[in-house]
Write an enzyme that holds these catalytic residues in place. Structure first.
Site, short mmCIF file in Angstrom:
data_model
loop_
_atom_site.label_atom_id
_atom_site.label_comp_id
_atom_site.label_asym_id
_atom_site.label_seq_id
_atom_site.Cartn_x
_atom_site.Cartn_y
_atom_site.Cartn_z
N GLU A 173 0.81 -1.22 0.00
CA GLU A 173 0.00 0.00 0.00
C GLU A 173 0.85 1.27 0.00
O GLU A 173 0.34 2.36 0.23
CB GLU A 173 -0.93 -0.01 1.20
CG GLU A 173 -1.94 -1.13 1.18
CD GLU A 173 -3.08 -0.90 0.20
OE1 GLU A 173 -3.62 0.21 0.15
OE2 GLU A 173 -3.44 -1.86 -0.53
N HIS A 246 -4.84 2.05 6.85
CA HIS A 246 -3.40 2.25 6.67
C HIS A 246 -2.82 2.75 7.98
O HIS A 246 -3.52 3.40 8.78
CB HIS A 246 -3.11 3.28 5.57
CG HIS A 246 -3.51 2.85 4.20
ND1 HIS A 246 -4.21 3.67 3.34
CD2 HIS A 246 -3.32 1.68 3.55
CE1 HIS A 246 -4.43 3.03 2.21
NE2 HIS A 246 -3.91 1.82 2.31
N CYS A 367 -2.75 11.81 3.18
CA CYS A 367 -3.06 10.92 2.07
C CYS A 367 -2.76 11.56 0.73
O CYS A 367 -2.43 10.88 -0.24
CB CYS A 367 -4.54 10.52 2.10
SG CYS A 367 -4.93 9.21 3.27
#
Length: 446
Positions: A173, A246, A367
């Site tokens: 990720e 995450h 992000c």
């Protein structure tokens, strides 16, 4: 030995098909806001304003372009044929769920674009980038080929690796599960890889643990990292089940400081011990843990306290937390931030920014950016169109205003016009950013 280097934030420019598809399992904001009417123009302008704020603060700021959506290559591999419009209409008719995935503007969250190791950490002294395969989620798994192309264009001097195998064992990720700590940007650092599961073990119940230890280890090897200066830490099940899909939803770090929630790690004591051992002879790590008693895991995730940017502002001794407005509006996280600033710890300032359009899909300020530590010489070699400037800001603002819809409802995505509008906008963007006339699949006839 240390060279002069600074951290640059390369933000993902939000694309024309920004919508609330609710495609991300385990991302509570994404699920809760599925089906809302989106505002692509406002979203892109909010992201651009955030970049402008960071640039004006004296930080290095970069831009990564949005990806082509709809992603016709995925639809053609799924058996749809004919003209672009034929493919578009047939996919909506026969595979609407697939079509929604191929229209997602999720590449805006550049923290998932790649894992980055700066040149001081790698054995060959070159910047290392590995695009994330994002194999856990369909809508994100289609990103990495174009991400690789974008990184190769932006960083022509770097080692840009291929994404890991698109297989559950190597689920990756990107930088959302990676933190670099250091005494100074240009010195050897310690790289922390956080994983949610062993790739060979049975999948855990509940929300998916997206990052595997095997993926993190493979990236560390390919980047040529010193094993002594590399740490692996297991994310806690409690954090994942609460919606921390995450690690950057419950942890952020910069310089010597790791800022995290009490429930972020499965074994906090081991994480601290391992980082201290890896940093021995380089620097003394600073651990700032937010107690569960002061900020619940639910409040931390809802307000995205940790999905903030932790940055070293020019001329400031203490770090600055760039947090979303939602952190300010939540009583628990606002009170904690006030306490943080009033104290004498490593974080001395909190600055709140408006990224509501991104937040509704589950992506905060952290992000939206990929952190890339660059020496002065490396920064000078970055593709000019990927380096933020006041002139580029004005041009992009005009481009967004011209090409982006003010509103985009779920039903609007079925109109072939959205495809043509998106392709026209991206074609113009390649000229603005100097990306080349064959940057996107539709430009190459793919």
């Amino acid at each position: 030995m240390s060279t002069i280097a600074q951290e640059a934030n390369f933000d993902g420019l939000i694309g024309p098909t920004h919508n609330y598809g609710g495609l991300s399992d385990g991302n509570l904001a994404s699920a809760n806001n599925a089906g809302l009417v989106a505002s692509p123009r406002a979203a892109a302008l909010q992201g651009l304003e955030k970049m402008k704020t960071m640039h004006e603060a004296g930080l290095r700021q970069g831009i990564l372009p949005p990806q082509q959506r709809p992603h016709l290559p995925t639809l053609r591999r799924a058996g749809f044929t004919g003209t672009d419009q034929d493919v578009f209409e047939a996919a909506w008719q026969h595979a609407p769920r697939l079509m929604k995935n191929c229209l997602s503007a999720s590449s805006m969250w550049a923290a998932n674009a790649a894992t980055v190791s700066p040149s001081p950490d790698s054995v060959n002294g070159r910047l290392q980038l590995t695009p994330a395969n994002l194999s856990t989620m369909l809508h994100r798994s289609i990103e990495h080929p174009q991400t690789q192309r974008a990184l190769e264009t932006a960083f022509p001097f770097a080692d840009v690796h291929q994404a890991l195998s698109e297989q559950s064992v190597f689920a990756d990720e990107g930088a959302a599960n990676h933190v670099r700590l250091c005494e100074s940007r240009g010195a050897q650092g310690v790289e922390l890889f956080v994983y949610g599961r062993d790739g060979y073990a049975a999948h855990r119940p509940g929300y998916p643990a997206r990052q595997t230890r095997q993926a993190s280890e493979a990236i560390a090897r390919s980047h040529g990292l010193d094993p002594v200066r590399t740490v692996y830490a297991l994310q806690s099940d409690a954090a994942i089940d609460a919606g921390a899909f995450h690690n950057d939803v419950v942890c952020v770090g910069a310089m010597q400081t790791l800022f995290y929630h009490e429930l972020a790690f499965a074994d906090t004591a081991k994480m601290q011990s391992d980082i201290r051992a890896a940093a021995k002879g380089l620097f003394e790590p600073i651990f700032t843990e937010v107690p569960l008693a002061e900020v619940s895991i639910a409040d931390a995730i809802k307000a995205y306290l940790f999905n903030s940017m932790l940055v070293q502002m020019p001329g400031e001794n203490r770090l600055t937390l760039i947090a979303p407005l939602e952190t300010e509006e939540n009583i628990a996280t606002k009170n904690y931030c006030d306490k943080l600033v009033a104290g004498n710890g490593p974080i001395g300032h909190v600055h709140y920014v408006d990224v509501r359009q991104s937040m509704r899909n589950g992506g905060g300020p952290a992000c939206l950016r990929l952190r890339v530590t660059l020496t002065d010489a490396e920064w000078a070699q970055v593709n000019e169109g990927n380096r933020f400037s006041p002139g580029l800001y004005e041009t992009l603002k005009e481009w967004i205003t011209k090409h982006y819809r003010e509103e985009l409802a779920p039903e609007d995505l079925k109109d072939p016009a959205i495809m043509m509008e998106s392709f026209e906008a991206l074609d113009a963007l390649t000229r603005i950013m100097g990306l080349g006339s064959d940057f996107y699949p539709f430009q190459r006839g793919d």
